[in-house]
Design a protein around this motif. Structure first.
Motif, PDB file in Angstrom:
ATOM      1  N   ILE A 223       0.881  -1.166   0.000  1.00 52.21           N
ATOM      2  CA  ILE A 223       0.000   0.000   0.000  1.00 52.21           C
ATOM      3  C   ILE A 223       0.924   1.223   0.000  1.00 52.21           C
ATOM      4  O   ILE A 223       1.812   1.333   0.851  1.00 52.21           O
ATOM      5  N   LEU A 224       0.757   2.129  -0.938  1.00 53.69           N
ATOM      6  CA  LEU A 224       1.689   3.243  -1.090  1.00 53.69           C
ATOM      7  C   LEU A 224       1.532   4.244   0.049  1.00 53.69           C
ATOM      8  O   LEU A 224       0.425   4.473   0.554  1.00 53.69           O
ATOM      9  N   THR A 225       2.653   4.835   0.445  1.00 56.39           N
ATOM     10  CA  THR A 225       2.651   5.856   1.499  1.00 56.39           C
ATOM     11  C   THR A 225       3.289   7.125   0.976  1.00 56.39           C
ATOM     12  O   THR A 225       4.210   7.089   0.152  1.00 56.39           O
ATOM     13  N   ASN A 226       2.800   8.274   1.468  1.00 57.98           N
ATOM     14  CA  ASN A 226       3.370   9.553   1.042  1.00 57.98           C
ATOM     15  C   ASN A 226       4.544   9.930   1.934  1.00 57.98           C
ATOM     16  O   ASN A 226       4.952   9.170   2.812  1.00 57.98           O
ATOM     17  N   ASN A 227       5.088  11.138   1.719  1.00 54.08           N
ATOM     18  CA  ASN A 227       6.285  11.520   2.478  1.00 54.08           C
ATOM     19  C   ASN A 227       5.992  11.879   3.929  1.00 54.08           C
ATOM     20  O   ASN A 227       6.901  12.188   4.682  1.00 54.08           O
ATOM     21  N   GLN A 228       4.710  11.868   4.325  1.00 53.53           N
ATOM     22  CA  GLN A 228       4.360  12.002   5.750  1.00 53.53           C
ATOM     23  C   GLN A 228       4.032  10.639   6.361  1.00 53.53           C
ATOM     24  O   GLN A 228       3.446  10.553   7.440  1.00 53.53           O
ATOM     25  N   ASP A 229       4.392   9.576   5.626  1.00 51.62           N
ATOM     26  CA  ASP A 229       4.174   8.203   6.067  1.00 51.62           C
ATOM     27  C   ASP A 229       2.688   7.887   6.233  1.00 51.62           C
ATOM     28  O   ASP A 229       2.301   7.058   7.061  1.00 51.62           O
ATOM     29  N   SER A 230       1.863   8.561   5.442  1.00 49.86           N
ATOM     30  CA  SER A 230       0.423   8.285   5.445  1.00 49.86           C
ATOM     31  C   SER A 230       0.061   7.515   4.191  1.00 49.86           C
ATOM     32  O   SER A 230       0.624   7.731   3.115  1.00 49.86           O
ATOM     33  N   ARG A 231      -0.896   6.593   4.314  1.00 49.96           N
ATOM     34  CA  ARG A 231      -1.332   5.816   3.158  1.00 49.96           C
ATOM     35  C   ARG A 231      -2.509   6.472   2.440  1.00 49.96           C
ATOM     36  O   ARG A 231      -3.113   5.873   1.554  1.00 49.96           O
ATOM     37  N   ILE A 232      -2.807   7.700   2.811  1.00 51.05           N
ATOM     38  CA  ILE A 232      -3.869   8.469   2.149  1.00 51.05           C
ATOM     39  C   ILE A 232      -3.226   9.674   1.478  1.00 51.05           C
ATOM     40  O   ILE A 232      -2.606  10.515   2.136  1.00 51.05           O
ATOM     41  N   PHE A 233      -3.353   9.755   0.160  1.00 48.15           N
ATOM     42  CA  PHE A 233      -2.817  10.876  -0.607  1.00 48.15           C
ATOM     43  C   PHE A 233      -3.939  11.886  -0.852  1.00 48.15           C
ATOM     44  O   PHE A 233      -5.022  11.507  -1.317  1.00 48.15           O
ATOM     45  N   GLU A 234      -3.678  13.133  -0.544  1.00 53.24           N
ATOM     46  CA  GLU A 234      -4.648  14.191  -0.831  1.00 53.24           C
ATOM     47  C   GLU A 234      -4.223  14.872  -2.132  1.00 53.24           C
ATOM     48  O   GLU A 234      -3.262  15.631  -2.174  1.00 53.24           O
ATOM     49  N   LEU A 235      -4.947  14.582  -3.197  1.00 49.32           N
ATOM     50  CA  LEU A 235      -4.620  15.107  -4.522  1.00 49.32           C
ATOM     51  C   LEU A 235      -5.800  15.939  -5.007  1.00 49.32           C
ATOM     52  O   LEU A 235      -6.805  15.410  -5.497  1.00 49.32           O
ATOM     53  N   GLY A 236      -5.671  17.270  -4.853  1.00 50.42           N
ATOM     54  CA  GLY A 236      -6.783  18.143  -5.206  1.00 50.42           C
ATOM     55  C   GLY A 236      -7.971  17.858  -4.314  1.00 50.42           C
ATOM     56  O   GLY A 236      -7.871  17.870  -3.085  1.00 50.42           O
ATOM     57  N   ASP A 237      -9.119  17.560  -4.928  1.00 50.53           N
ATOM     58  CA  ASP A 237     -10.334  17.254  -4.176  1.00 50.53           C
ATOM     59  C   ASP A 237     -10.575  15.755  -4.078  1.00 50.53           C
ATOM     60  O   ASP A 237     -11.718  15.300  -4.009  1.00 50.53           O
ATOM     61  N   ASN A 238      -9.496  14.983  -4.088  1.00 48.30           N
ATOM     62  CA  ASN A 238      -9.617  13.529  -3.954  1.00 48.30           C
ATOM     63  C   ASN A 238      -8.667  13.013  -2.892  1.00 48.30           C
ATOM     64  O   ASN A 238      -7.505  13.423  -2.839  1.00 48.30           O
ATOM     65  N   PHE A 239      -9.166  12.118  -2.048  1.00 49.32           N
ATOM     66  CA  PHE A 239      -8.303  11.325  -1.190  1.00 49.32           C
ATOM     67  C   PHE A 239      -8.087   9.997  -1.924  1.00 49.32           C
ATOM     68  O   PHE A 239      -9.048   9.357  -2.371  1.00 49.32           O
ATOM     69  N   VAL A 240      -6.827   9.606  -2.069  1.00 52.69           N
ATOM     70  CA  VAL A 240      -6.484   8.455  -2.902  1.00 52.69           C
ATOM     71  C   VAL A 240      -5.760   7.408  -2.066  1.00 52.69           C
ATOM     72  O   VAL A 240      -4.842   7.737  -1.298  1.00 52.69           O
TER      73      VAL A 240
END
Length: 708
Positions: A534-551
């Protein structure tokens, strides 16, 4: 001395052991801390070009310097993400050219002398960039004295730092271009066109063939009429692996939780605009009220009934709304709007006008132009000939020759200040207005038919997701990812919950994914993960906030640089093999028809098709009318005799049988002209391909994706 030597001899092994242990501890300690100078260069490596390591600090400095040039070129204080991506790409390509071509130029002794540079900057043959910068905007004439003054100021330090950097970049571009030009000219001179080549090319270009043909397109065979086995697929893949060479890529499977306004957000927006309606109707400063409170600024457009929203038009023109009244609120998409009748007048549909344009570039010129405009206006009002004054004073030469006459025009055809003045003028009155083009004296000479027109002030409230809505959607995404921490659970939950799973195949430096805003961090995460992570962002979260979408995304597959695995390209292989099988089937059908029929028409009838005709086809043709790009057909038909029927030809789009009906050998072949044309073509090819050849001859490892 003897004692010292004894100590050295006996202690040698101990000292070596101590030093070795100390060095090992030093390296291991730095390794564990992640800060070893030995590995620092690798960690900061942006790429490797022909064995030369490109370090991030130096490369980033070049990027920032080039970014400043972009800002000056576009007149901007800041660059957006897409423009910065362009800047980094240009900096990278310049770095490749510098390293790849630099050694070549040095080996050949190709350089630009100081005398050459002087000539290109301020000599008798200035470079086109210099000409463009230092040309008089009014006359278009190159001002060599302006160049000299600038360069003197550059030497004395009187030029601002940003302008100095900008100029030095221009000098660098000029030198690079001249150096490259010398090299490409040298290569081009070595590509000699022989008389035999020119003769063959001219003959091929002048000879044309008319022919009849039968076309059997691949799509006339149904997929189920051919059998494709797994062995067929693998045999084709093994024989054509070069077709499946690819860059490194990652397959991402993901779901989105879009943040959209909730029912409460709509209710809150409607309540807000309903509460402000009374204030909107009572205000005396409508424009300021709109610009302060509305999500859409006021526009001073004059509209007829048909130009307005249907309900607003009916309210004003059918129900007889009064100026100052407010209609609404009414809902349009994801917004609520109040419409206030701001003005209502009888206005012309179009006007005929003429003008005198006074151009200005400095504040001093503005003052002088304003004084001249006032003087000209007074002269016109006292009886002077407007047309003659336009011919002698207007900077708009296109209309000046006609006495400033612009003819008839409707609203929306002129810049706003000009339009307002022309439509508000009474006939023959003169108004002075300023626009981005300068100062205008405008005289309206005729006014079209008057019709009722209105200005409507719209106060709009867009429905935006509230903080609570964001929190609620994030909570849903958080619950999903918390309950499904493996790829298997991820896919099971998607199926059970009826969610839509999306798929994207991305390359390492890719910056876009359709439907997602600024997905760069998601792509980078994919190249740092293992399959099924499961991909993680640079804050070690598996939820990416891309514009008006949580991915939420999982890495479903990895394709490394090189020949793509069979399974990854199986669909493409199957298409190719199916096409081959269909061609084989069509060839056999065509052979059978030809064996039973002596002419092309009989074969066409047997194949349930028609004979078609192509005219004036030669060896220089790229495609055939009705066929498309079919080089095998062109090559075959050119080698046949008139009335000779070909064997079936496997082409790009189908199987063909051809028969030449006439051959035009051509007359008056100009070999010398063809030789010049081929030489010119070679020059163009050298200019576009010589760098590509050098670049492809060295190994380039691009690691920018780690940093950007």
């Amino acid at each position: 001395m003897a004692t010292l030597q004894t100590i050295r001899t006996k202690a040698g092994l101990l000292v070596a052991i101590v030093i070795g242990l100390s060095l090992a501890a030093f390296i291991l300690g730095d390794l564990l801390q992640g800060g070893s100078s030995m590995f620092q260069r690798n960690r900061l490596e942006v790429g490797v070009i022909d064995g030369e390591s490109i370090q991030y600090p130096e490369f980033q400095q070049e990027v920032e310097e080039l970014g400043e040039i972009f800002k000056q070129n576009y007149g901007q204080n800041q660059l957006d993400d897409n423009t910065w991506a362009q800047v980094r790409e240009q900096a990278w390509q310049r770095k490749i050219a510098e390293i790849v071509m630099g050694e070549t130029y040095e080996d050949l002794g190709i350089e630009v002398s100081s005398e050459e540079l002087f000539d290109m900057l301020q000599g008798s043959n200035p470079h086109q960039i210099v000409r463009q910068i230092f040309s008089n905007p009014e006359t278009g004439q190159f001002d060599r004295n302006a160049v000299v003054r600038f360069l003197k100021n550059l030497e004395t330090g009187a030029v601002a730092a940003d302008q100095r950097a900008y100029w030095l970049n221009i000098e660098q571009q000029i030198v690079e271009e001249r150096t490259q030009g010398k090299y490409t000219n040298m290569v081009a001179k070595g590509m000699y066109i022989t008389n035999e080549q020119a003769q063959a090319s001219a003959t091929a270009g002048s000879k044309s063939v008319n022919f009849d043909y039968i076309a059997l397109p691949h799509n006339t065979v149904a997929d189920e009429d051919v059998t494709v086995t797994d062995k067929d697929l693998r045999d084709y893949y093994n024989a054509h692996q070069e077709q499946y060479d690819s860059e490194a890529s990652r397959r991402i499977e993901y779901i989105t939780y879009p943040v959209e306004p909730s029912d409460k957000d709509f209710a809150d927006a409607e309540e807000w605009i309903t509460d402000i309606k009374a204030d909107f109707q009572e205000t005396d400063n409508t424009i300021q009220f709109v610009d302060t409170n509305s999500d859409v600024a006021f526009t001073d457009e004059w509209d007829k009934k048909d130009d307005l929203p249907e309900a607003v038009g009916a309210w004003i023109f059918d129900e007889g709304a009064e100026v100052g009244e407010v209609y609404g609120p009414y809902k349009e998409g994801e917004s609520f709007t109040l419409a206030k009748l701001y003005k209502s007048e009888m206005m012309p549909d179009s006007v005929e006008a003429r003008h005198i344009l006074l151009q200005v570039t400095t504040q001093a010129e503005v003052i002088a132009a304003q004084q001249l405009a006032d003087s000209l206006k007074t002269m016109i009002e006292n009886g002077a000939d407007f047309a003659e004054l336009a011919r002698t004073n207007s900077a708009d030469q296109g209309s000046a020759i006609n006495g400033g006459d612009l003819g008839w025009f409707q609203r929306g055809q002129m810049v706003k200040p000009f339009e307002n003045a022309a439509f508000n003028n009474t006939t023959d009155s003169v108004t002075i207005v300023a626009s981005q083009f300068g100062i205008h004296l405008i005289q309206t000479t005729k006014r079209g038919k008057l019709t009722p027109q209105v200005q409507v002030a719209y106060l709009t409230r867009n429905v935006e997701p509230s903080t609570r809505t964001y929190q609620n959607v994030y909570a849903q995404a958080s619950q999903f990812v918390g309950e499904n921490e493996t790829s298997e659970a991820f896919n099971t939950a998607i199926s059970e919950q009826g969610l839509t799973k999306r798929v994207a195949n991305v390359s390492e430096n890719q910056r876009t994914i359709v439907g997602l805003e600024n997905p760069r961090q998601l792509i980078r995460a994919a190249f740092e993960a293992d399959v099924n992570d499961i991909l993680t962002n640079n804050q070690d979260s598996r939820i990416f906030e891309l514009g008006d979408n949580f991915v939420i995304a999982v890495l479903a597959g990895i394709t490394e640089k090189g020949i793509a695995p069979f399974e990854n390209v199986k669909a493409r292989v199957e298409l190719a093999v199916t096409k081959e099988k269909k061609a084989e089937l069509l060839v056999e059908k065509a052979k059978a028809a030809l064996s039973d029929n002596a002419d092309l028409a009989g074969a066409a009838a047997a194949l349930d098709t028609e004979v078609q005709t192509a005219n004036a086809v030669n060896f220089n043709s790229f495609s055939i009318p009705g066929m498309g790009l079919e080089p095998a057909v062109i090559g075959t038909v050119g080698a046949l005799d008139v009335d000779e029927v070909s064997a079936p030809i496997e082409g790009n789009n189908g199987v063909y049988v051809v028969m030449p009906t006439a051959v035009n050998e051509g007359v008056g072949v100009d070999v010398a002209a063809e030789k010049r044309r081929l030489a010119q073509t070679n020059n163009y090819r050298v200019g576009s391909e010589v760098f590509t050849v050098h670049r492809n001859s060295v190994e380039i490892e691009d690691k920018r994706a780690k940093f950007y």
